[in-house]
Write an enzyme that holds these catalytic residues in place. Structure first.
Site, PDB file in Angstrom:
ATOM      1  N   ASN A  77     -29.347  12.606 126.785  1.00 27.68           N
ATOM      2  CA  ASN A  77     -29.613  12.938 125.383  1.00 27.68           C
ATOM      3  C   ASN A  77     -30.426  11.874 124.654  1.00 27.68           C
ATOM      4  O   ASN A  77     -30.568  11.931 123.433  1.00 27.68           O
ATOM      5  CB  ASN A  77     -28.296  13.176 124.634  1.00 27.68           C
ATOM      6  CG  ASN A  77     -27.419  14.200 125.329  1.00 27.68           C
ATOM      7  OD1 ASN A  77     -26.395  13.840 125.888  1.00 27.68           O
ATOM      8  ND2 ASN A  77     -27.835  15.453 125.342  1.00 27.68           N
ATOM      9  N   ILE A  84     -32.804  10.185 119.970  1.00 28.32           N
ATOM     10  CA  ILE A  84     -31.449  10.620 120.296  1.00 28.32           C
ATOM     11  C   ILE A  84     -31.298  12.091 119.929  1.00 28.32           C
ATOM     12  O   ILE A  84     -31.607  12.493 118.806  1.00 28.32           O
ATOM     13  CB  ILE A  84     -30.406   9.798 119.503  1.00 28.32           C
ATOM     14  CG1 ILE A  84     -30.614   8.299 119.738  1.00 28.32           C
ATOM     15  CG2 ILE A  84     -28.980  10.222 119.873  1.00 28.32           C
ATOM     16  CD1 ILE A  84     -29.908   7.410 118.726  1.00 28.32           C
ATOM     17  N   CYS A  85     -30.823  12.890 120.876  1.00 24.93           N
ATOM     18  CA  CYS A  85     -30.544  14.292 120.607  1.00 24.93           C
ATOM     19  C   CYS A  85     -29.078  14.397 120.194  1.00 24.93           C
ATOM     20  O   CYS A  85     -28.185  14.407 121.034  1.00 24.93           O
ATOM     21  CB  CYS A  85     -30.817  15.138 121.845  1.00 24.93           C
ATOM     22  SG  CYS A  85     -30.596  16.890 121.543  1.00 24.93           S
ATOM     23  N   LEU A  86     -28.851  14.414 118.891  1.00 22.79           N
ATOM     24  CA  LEU A  86     -27.496  14.462 118.346  1.00 22.79           C
ATOM     25  C   LEU A  86     -27.539  15.357 117.112  1.00 22.79           C
ATOM     26  O   LEU A  86     -28.312  15.093 116.191  1.00 22.79           O
ATOM     27  CB  LEU A  86     -27.043  13.042 117.985  1.00 22.79           C
ATOM     28  CG  LEU A  86     -25.619  12.854 117.478  1.00 22.79           C
ATOM     29  CD1 LEU A  86     -24.602  13.237 118.548  1.00 22.79           C
ATOM     30  CD2 LEU A  86     -25.389  11.413 117.044  1.00 22.79           C
TER      31      LEU A  86
END
Length: 147
Positions: A77, A84-86
């Site tokens: 992620n 950041i994939c959040l």
């Protein structure tokens, strides 16, 4: 508005710092912070020290801060640019969230990656199909870049 809120969060962080994390302004620019996250003990990132940059938009907290890793990390992620994939940094952002909560969410992402919403599909595939290899490479990258 943004500056007042950022000052409040800085004071809250000083008073009650989140576990394994720290953050504060770079020089005098309250809209540009540096953060550190210690690699969580129950993860292949254990022992690593990871640096992140935080950029607050002028309409914070109504828009999310831009948070990125400056330390390289092997994670499905988080890509090579440190993005950041959040969800809480994108569509699920809420003004009720704080930098402290964001850093804790990133910590839990290190312990529990989300391979079904990857930023790096190849790492997600390895995470799902060969966990030992994923853990080994993550530890190698941690030793190489975060120690």
């Amino acid at each position: 508005m943004a500056l007042k809120r950022i000052h409040k969060e800085l004071n809250d962080l000083a008073r009650d710092p989140p576990a394994q994390c720290s953050a504060g302004p770079v020089g005098d620019d309250m809209f540009h912070w540096q953060a550190t996250i210690m690699g969580p003990n129950d993860s292949p990132y254990q022992g690593g020290v990871f640096f992140l940059t935080i950029h607050f938009p002028t309409d914070y907290p109504f828009k999310p801060p831009k948070v990125a890793f400056t330390t390289r990390i092997y994670h499905p992620n988080i890509n090579s640019n440190g993005s950041i994939c959040l969800d809480i940094l994108r569509s699920q952002w809420s003004p009720a969230l704080t930098i402290s909560k964001v850093l804790l969410s990133i910590c839990s992402l290190l312990c529990d990656p989300n391979p079904d919403d990857p930023l790096v599909p190849e790492i997600a595939r390895i995470y799902k199909t060969d966990r030992d290899k994923y853990n080994r490479i993550s530890r190698e990258w941690t030793q190489k870049y975060a120690m």
